[in-house]
Structures are given as C-alpha cells and as structure tokens.
Write a protein that holds these residues in place. Sequence first.
Motif, mmCIF file in Angstrom:
data_model
loop_
_atom_site.group_PDB
_atom_site.id
_atom_site.type_symbol
_atom_site.label_atom_id
_atom_site.label_comp_id
_atom_site.label_asym_id
_atom_site.label_seq_id
_atom_site.Cartn_x
_atom_site.Cartn_y
_atom_site.Cartn_z
ATOM 1 N N UNK A 102 0.816 -1.216 0.000
ATOM 2 C CA UNK A 102 0.000 0.000 0.000
ATOM 3 C C UNK A 102 0.846 1.261 0.000
ATOM 4 N N UNK A 103 2.012 1.219 0.612
ATOM 5 C CA UNK A 103 2.856 2.425 0.574
ATOM 6 C C UNK A 103 3.420 2.648 -0.815
ATOM 7 N N UNK A 104 3.847 1.589 -1.473
ATOM 8 C CA UNK A 104 4.390 1.736 -2.823
ATOM 9 C C UNK A 104 3.331 2.102 -3.836
ATOM 10 N N UNK A 105 2.227 1.366 -3.831
ATOM 11 C CA UNK A 105 1.151 1.631 -4.793
ATOM 12 C C UNK A 105 0.266 2.787 -4.360
ATOM 13 N N UNK A 106 -0.192 2.725 -3.104
ATOM 14 C CA UNK A 106 -1.189 3.688 -2.632
ATOM 15 C C UNK A 106 -0.679 5.101 -2.484
ATOM 16 N N UNK A 107 0.537 5.266 -2.050
ATOM 17 C CA UNK A 107 1.080 6.609 -1.873
ATOM 18 C C UNK A 107 1.903 7.013 -3.091
ATOM 19 N N UNK A 108 2.902 6.224 -3.403
ATOM 20 C CA UNK A 108 3.831 6.614 -4.467
ATOM 21 C C UNK A 108 3.256 6.380 -5.859
ATOM 22 N N UNK A 109 2.623 5.233 -6.076
ATOM 23 C CA UNK A 109 2.088 4.925 -7.403
ATOM 24 C C UNK A 109 0.944 5.837 -7.805
ATOM 25 N N UNK A 120 -4.310 -1.731 -7.986
ATOM 26 C CA UNK A 120 -3.766 -2.458 -6.836
ATOM 27 C C UNK A 120 -4.307 -1.897 -5.527
ATOM 28 N N UNK A 121 -4.373 -0.583 -5.412
ATOM 29 C CA UNK A 121 -4.873 0.039 -4.184
ATOM 30 C C UNK A 121 -6.345 -0.277 -3.968
ATOM 31 N N UNK A 122 -7.130 -0.279 -5.024
ATOM 32 C CA UNK A 122 -8.539 -0.670 -4.902
ATOM 33 C C UNK A 122 -8.664 -2.111 -4.416
ATOM 34 N N UNK A 123 -7.813 -2.990 -4.921
ATOM 35 C CA UNK A 123 -7.832 -4.391 -4.473
ATOM 36 C C UNK A 123 -7.422 -4.482 -3.009
ATOM 37 N N UNK A 124 -6.372 -3.744 -2.600
ATOM 38 C CA UNK A 124 -5.934 -3.768 -1.196
ATOM 39 C C UNK A 124 -7.056 -3.306 -0.270
ATOM 40 N N UNK A 125 -7.662 -2.183 -0.611
ATOM 41 C CA UNK A 125 -8.717 -1.620 0.240
ATOM 42 C C UNK A 125 -9.928 -2.549 0.268
ATOM 43 N N UNK A 126 -10.309 -3.056 -0.892
ATOM 44 C CA UNK A 126 -11.438 -3.991 -0.957
ATOM 45 C C UNK A 126 -11.190 -5.247 -0.143
ATOM 46 N N UNK A 127 -9.971 -5.777 -0.219
ATOM 47 C CA UNK A 127 -9.617 -6.967 0.562
ATOM 48 C C UNK A 127 -9.669 -6.674 2.050
ATOM 49 N N UNK A 128 -9.244 -5.487 2.439
ATOM 50 C CA UNK A 128 -9.307 -5.101 3.850
ATOM 51 C C UNK A 128 -10.738 -5.017 4.345
#
Length: 142
Positions: A102-109, A120-128
């Motif tokens: 999430x830091x690499x994709x969510x913030x930097x990407x 990727x961030x949508x998948x991370x958040x959805x999985x959470x």
Amino acid sequence: MTEPSSLTILLGGLAFGTAAGFLLLLNGRIAGFSGIFRGVILYGGRDDTWKAFFLAGAIAAGGVASRVFPGAVPGHYDASLGLLVVAGLLVGIGTRLGNGCTSGHGVCGIGRLSKRSFVATLVFVGSGIVTVAAANAFGGTQ
C-alpha cells in the motif's frame, strides 16, 4: 487501545508523504516498504544500505510518535503470536502477488498517476473491507 485522532492520522500521512517524496527526489527510489524490507532481508552486497537506514528511520519515527502522541501508536494487540505470524505471511504473499504494498502503490504509485497502482490500491482496500467484515461476522475483534 485508544483510537488515533484525525490530527495524528493527518500528521502521519504528511510525514510519510514527505519521506516518500524526499526518497524519490534525493535517491530516485519509490518508498514501497515491502520492496525495501525485501532488499534488507535479501541483501546481496549491492548498495542497499539506504534501505536499512530507511526502515530504521521509520521504526524510530514510530517510537517518537508514540511518545509525542500517546495513544496514536497501538502498543498492544489482542491476538495470538500464531495469528500474527499467519497475518504477516499473508501480507507478504499479497505484496509479492501485487508487486508492491500500500505504501508503494497507494502513496507513491497513485502520486505518479500509475493505473496499475490505482487498481492495486482498490484491491488492497477492498480486501481489507472484506477481511474486517468476515472477522466481525465470525466473532473476530476490530
């Protein structure tokens, strides 16, 4: 565990965003913690010393934040060591599958307007969201 305030959340986000920006500007590197951590663990003699210093700085910043903002940094989790190990392994597997965290994709990407990072961030958040809903449905803790 006390809930962090909006101010401490904002300050934490600003601190990480600033650190990520400086890392990109000064070192040309993306502040993805999973990749940085992997580089420290699999150190192969390359010039990756900066990764160890970056992680040490992040840990030190958490220690400072816990002193400056008591209650902002959780100090105790009501989970068994086995559950924490399994959770850590699942996060590691997820970051390898997602080619970042999430830091690499969510913030930097997202900051670089990367389409792959948005997905990727949508998948991370959805999985959470699904994980928390399932844990709550089956009597887990928040």
